[in-house]
Design a protein around this motif. Structure first.
Motif, short mmCIF file in Angstrom:
data_model
loop_
_atom_site.label_atom_id
_atom_site.label_comp_id
_atom_site.label_asym_id
_atom_site.label_seq_id
_atom_site.Cartn_x
_atom_site.Cartn_y
_atom_site.Cartn_z
N ARG A 161 0.84 -1.20 0.00
CA ARG A 161 0.00 0.00 0.00
C ARG A 161 0.88 1.24 0.00
O ARG A 161 1.95 1.25 0.57
CB ARG A 161 -0.89 0.03 1.24
CG ARG A 161 -1.96 -1.04 1.26
CD ARG A 161 -2.82 -0.96 2.52
NE ARG A 161 -2.00 -1.25 3.71
CZ ARG A 161 -1.73 -0.38 4.67
NH1 ARG A 161 -2.18 0.84 4.62
NH2 ARG A 161 -0.99 -0.73 5.71
N ILE A 162 0.39 2.30 -0.63
CA ILE A 162 1.09 3.57 -0.59
C ILE A 162 0.84 4.21 0.77
O ILE A 162 -0.30 4.34 1.20
CB ILE A 162 0.60 4.50 -1.72
CG1 ILE A 162 0.92 3.89 -3.08
CG2 ILE A 162 1.24 5.87 -1.59
CD1 ILE A 162 0.38 4.69 -4.24
N MET A 163 1.91 4.58 1.45
CA MET A 163 1.79 5.19 2.77
C MET A 163 1.41 6.66 2.63
O MET A 163 1.69 7.29 1.61
CB MET A 163 3.11 5.04 3.53
CG MET A 163 3.48 3.58 3.76
SD MET A 163 5.12 3.36 4.44
CE MET A 163 4.93 4.12 6.05
N THR A 164 0.79 7.20 3.66
CA THR A 164 0.32 8.58 3.62
C THR A 164 1.46 9.59 3.59
O THR A 164 1.24 10.73 3.21
CB THR A 164 -0.60 8.89 4.81
OG1 THR A 164 0.09 8.60 6.01
CG2 THR A 164 -1.87 8.09 4.73
N LYS A 165 2.67 9.21 3.95
CA LYS A 165 3.77 10.17 3.91
C LYS A 165 4.38 10.31 2.52
O LYS A 165 5.32 11.06 2.34
CB LYS A 165 4.83 9.82 4.95
CG LYS A 165 5.55 8.52 4.74
CD LYS A 165 6.53 8.33 5.88
CE LYS A 165 7.27 7.03 5.77
NZ LYS A 165 8.25 6.88 6.85
N SER A 166 3.83 9.62 1.54
CA SER A 166 4.28 9.80 0.16
C SER A 166 3.91 11.20 -0.31
O SER A 166 2.89 11.75 0.11
CB SER A 166 3.63 8.76 -0.75
OG SER A 166 4.00 7.46 -0.39
N ALA A 167 4.74 11.77 -1.17
CA ALA A 167 4.50 13.12 -1.70
C ALA A 167 4.39 13.04 -3.22
O ALA A 167 5.21 12.39 -3.88
CB ALA A 167 5.62 14.06 -1.29
N ALA A 211 2.90 -6.18 2.65
CA ALA A 211 2.01 -6.95 3.53
C ALA A 211 2.76 -7.54 4.72
O ALA A 211 2.20 -7.68 5.80
CB ALA A 211 1.33 -8.07 2.75
N ASP A 212 4.05 -7.84 4.54
CA ASP A 212 4.84 -8.41 5.64
C ASP A 212 5.44 -7.35 6.56
O ASP A 212 6.19 -7.67 7.46
CB ASP A 212 5.93 -9.34 5.11
CG ASP A 212 6.91 -8.62 4.20
OD1 ASP A 212 6.78 -7.40 4.00
OD2 ASP A 212 7.82 -9.30 3.67
N GLY A 213 5.12 -6.08 6.33
CA GLY A 213 5.57 -5.01 7.20
C GLY A 213 6.82 -4.29 6.74
O GLY A 213 7.20 -3.28 7.31
N ARG A 214 7.49 -4.80 5.71
CA ARG A 214 8.68 -4.10 5.19
C ARG A 214 8.26 -2.78 4.56
O ARG A 214 7.19 -2.66 3.98
CB ARG A 214 9.40 -4.96 4.15
CG ARG A 214 10.00 -6.22 4.72
CD ARG A 214 10.72 -7.02 3.66
NE ARG A 214 9.79 -7.36 2.58
CZ ARG A 214 10.15 -7.70 1.36
NH1 ARG A 214 11.43 -7.77 1.05
NH2 ARG A 214 9.25 -7.99 0.45
#
Length: 127
Positions: free
Chosen positions: A70-76, A89-92
């Motif tokens: 998933r794209i994280m919200t801190k992406s610009a 999905a595995d947290g990396r």
């Protein structure tokens, strides 16, 4: 530019001693690594293609691996530069900068629009 300015400041503070040369050497190594990896796409972990849906983004790396997440919200998503933060999905967590000329202009425009509208943080306080 920041690395260059800090290097010049360091040289001025240490009166051009051998200690002043350590920081510019470090800056040259870091900048060289970034250019090698992201500008020239020479690293095995350089992103060479992408696909995305509202639920998932998939980055295809030069070594043939795929990173899905998933794209994280801190992406610009700026007009000339995209900083893409992905959580698998595995947290990396992965981070890739994408320049305006990193791919077809229409595809990058669609990614910017998707990223801006899909990953918005609510700014208003809800009572």
């Amino acid at each position: 530019m920041v690395w260059v300015v800090l290097s010049l400041c360091g040289m001025g503070m240490f009166n051009w001693s051998w200690l002043a040369l350590v920081y510019p050497a470090l800056a040259a190594v870091v900048i060289g690594r970034w250019v090698w990896r992201y500008a020239w796409l020479k690293s095995n972990t350089s992103v060479v293609a992408m696909s995305w849906t509202p639920d998932e983004v998939c980055c295809y790396l030069k070594n043939g691996d795929q990173v899905s997440g998933r794209i994280m919200t801190k992406s610009a998503f700026n007009p000339y530069f995209i900083t893409l933060h992905i959580i698998a999905a595995d947290g990396r967590k992965f981070w890739w900068p994408l320049m305006a000329d990193s791919g077809p202009a229409d595809v990058l425009r669609k990614l910017r629009v998707f990223g801006r509208w899909h990953n918005q943080n609510p700014n208003a306080n809800q009572n």
